[in-house]
Design a protein around this motif. Sequence first.
Motif, PDB file in Angstrom:
ATOM      1  N   ILE A  87       0.890  -9.645  -6.903  1.00  0.00           N
ATOM      2  CA  ILE A  87       0.730  -9.987  -8.319  1.00  0.00           C
ATOM      3  C   ILE A  87       0.538  -8.723  -9.146  1.00  0.00           C
ATOM      4  O   ILE A  87       1.181  -8.526 -10.181  1.00  0.00           O
ATOM      5  CB  ILE A  87      -0.469 -10.939  -8.513  1.00  0.00           C
ATOM      6  N   GLU A  88      -0.380  -7.879  -8.715  1.00  0.00           N
ATOM      7  CA  GLU A  88      -0.588  -6.579  -9.364  1.00  0.00           C
ATOM      8  C   GLU A  88      -1.127  -5.610  -8.317  1.00  0.00           C
ATOM      9  O   GLU A  88      -1.850  -6.001  -7.400  1.00  0.00           O
ATOM     10  CB  GLU A  88      -1.558  -6.707 -10.541  1.00  0.00           C
ATOM     11  N   TYR A  89      -0.768  -4.347  -8.455  1.00  0.00           N
ATOM     12  CA  TYR A  89      -1.176  -3.362  -7.457  1.00  0.00           C
ATOM     13  C   TYR A  89      -0.925  -1.959  -7.984  1.00  0.00           C
ATOM     14  O   TYR A  89      -0.136  -1.761  -8.909  1.00  0.00           O
ATOM     15  CB  TYR A  89      -0.423  -3.567  -6.135  1.00  0.00           C
ATOM     16  N   THR A  90      -1.618  -0.997  -7.390  1.00  0.00           N
ATOM     17  CA  THR A  90      -1.436   0.407  -7.730  1.00  0.00           C
ATOM     18  C   THR A  90      -1.235   1.210  -6.454  1.00  0.00           C
ATOM     19  O   THR A  90      -2.077   1.168  -5.552  1.00  0.00           O
ATOM     20  CB  THR A  90      -2.658   0.963  -8.486  1.00  0.00           C
ATOM     21  N   LEU A  91      -0.121   1.920  -6.390  1.00  0.00           N
ATOM     22  CA  LEU A  91       0.127   2.867  -5.304  1.00  0.00           C
ATOM     23  C   LEU A  91      -0.156   4.267  -5.842  1.00  0.00           C
ATOM     24  O   LEU A  91       0.254   4.594  -6.960  1.00  0.00           O
ATOM     25  CB  LEU A  91       1.561   2.765  -4.804  1.00  0.00           C
ATOM     26  N   PRO A  92      -0.829   5.115  -5.080  1.00  0.00           N
ATOM     27  CA  PRO A  92      -1.252   6.418  -5.622  1.00  0.00           C
ATOM     28  C   PRO A  92      -0.144   7.453  -5.734  1.00  0.00           C
ATOM     29  O   PRO A  92      -0.353   8.508  -6.333  1.00  0.00           O
ATOM     30  CB  PRO A  92      -2.312   6.864  -4.619  1.00  0.00           C
ATOM     31  N   VAL A  93       1.020   7.151  -5.163  1.00  0.00           N
ATOM     32  CA  VAL A  93       2.175   8.060  -5.266  1.00  0.00           C
ATOM     33  C   VAL A  93       3.413   7.217  -5.554  1.00  0.00           C
ATOM     34  O   VAL A  93       3.410   5.995  -5.381  1.00  0.00           O
ATOM     35  CB  VAL A  93       2.386   8.887  -3.979  1.00  0.00           C
ATOM     36  N   ASP A  94       4.478   7.865  -5.999  1.00  0.00           N
ATOM     37  CA  ASP A  94       5.736   7.155  -6.228  1.00  0.00           C
ATOM     38  C   ASP A  94       6.399   6.831  -4.892  1.00  0.00           C
ATOM     39  O   ASP A  94       6.280   7.577  -3.906  1.00  0.00           O
ATOM     40  CB  ASP A  94       6.680   8.015  -7.061  1.00  0.00           C
ATOM     41  N   TYR A  95       7.112   5.690  -4.894  1.00  0.00           N
ATOM     42  CA  TYR A  95       7.830   5.238  -3.703  1.00  0.00           C
ATOM     43  C   TYR A  95       9.314   5.075  -4.029  1.00  0.00           C
ATOM     44  O   TYR A  95       9.678   4.740  -5.164  1.00  0.00           O
ATOM     45  CB  TYR A  95       7.283   3.888  -3.228  1.00  0.00           C
TER      46      TYR A  95
END
Length: 456
Positions: free
Chosen positions: A291-299
């Motif tokens: 639903i919502e999330y944060t990844l600390p680097v680009d993928y």
Amino acid sequence: MLKNRQTNRRRFLQGMAAAGTASVVLRSPHQVFGKESPNERPVFATIGLRNQGWAITSKSLKFADFAALADVDANVLGANVEKVGQRQSKKPDAYNDYRKVLDRNDIDAVMIATPDHWHTKIAVEAMYAGKDVYCEKPLTLTIDEGKLIESVVKETGRVFQVGTMQRSECQQRFLQAIAMVKDGRIGTVRRVTCGIGGMSASPAIPVVPIPDELDWDFWLGPAANTPYRALPQMREGYGGGVPLYSNAHYSFRNWHEYSGGKLTDWGAHHVDIACWAIGATDTGPSKVTPIEYTLPVDYKDGHPVVNDRYNTATSFKIRVDMPNDVEMTINSTGDNGILFEGTKGRFFVNRGKIAGKPVEDLTDSPLPEAAIEDVYGGKVSENHTANFIEAMRSRTQPISDVWSHNRMLEICHLSNIAMRLGRELNWDPAKREIISDAKANSFLAREPRKGFEINM
């Protein structure tokens, strides 16, 4: 008999290869057979000793003798040999290489507490060496590793306990919660929310010289070869004595190369209890939606584009569609624990409390006398290791078996894959594969580094 066993193993390996699991190397027949039953006081060895490795070893000294310890960090190995020697009459033997532990005929079982990317290789090789296995959670790095372990447990007949200790300990609060759900105290379950906390991002972590005491190549093992990274700031408290930021030591959980972040850390505890309570230990979800999330680097295409900082999700809210129209939510926010909601009420449970009106109602309307024992399948063991040893003696599988563990862990692995790819995933729990998504299915397995294939 030997010919039949070799034929069965050939068919098994062919089946695993067809399923796309990790590469394997055949082990000679004389190395497959081990001791058939433990002594009155079993002989153990621990492989991987930092943090949780010492925790499970120290708790198990009451029930078992430790003949050997293994770790790739010489300082950690030496310190733990001294501590175990002080607690029993003899110092255990010390090894850098776990394979020397598996070659010993006097060891009944191994306890594995290495970083997650090593679990499957060591566990499979230990079973073929005739050892029973206690392995820390999360059991696997990928879903296909779980399928492989299940097959080897079935083939070898070894006893295998996963270290999800909430099934045996924490003052029975979780067992009480499961008993309440099964006794209908909240009616029909509609929602289950697992609060598991988030993780921190890191600054850029530079390449630095490998510490003299650490065998970095062996620490990496099946994972891709990469430089050792660390910052000089040291961690305090639990996991102390190592850099606060690194791509090793206690920080391995922050890297998809070696673990799965909070989803497979605390998620492996709370999602497990949730699945047990709603009767989903032998099935799986139909859909996993980030639903919502944060990844600390680009993928890009599911892979981080930089390699100098943590890459597992720092925050998230994931919806999981479970059988019987139960909606599971896995959150990084809110209280750490599990909220059960049904048509007749709701209650919350974690390691410190169990609270809510259905809990209060137990004062006047207690659970049936044997409700908790019925959940556990008998008298509740003194602790998780005691249950493992009881299972070793009876040659049955313990309370935290590989099949139920893998089913719930598939939810955690799928959640990570969904966030890495940025889309919902439809799951076939019978085939145990993602529906109509070849890219996502490519994350169900991971090829080991050459020279670190599983020896079978």
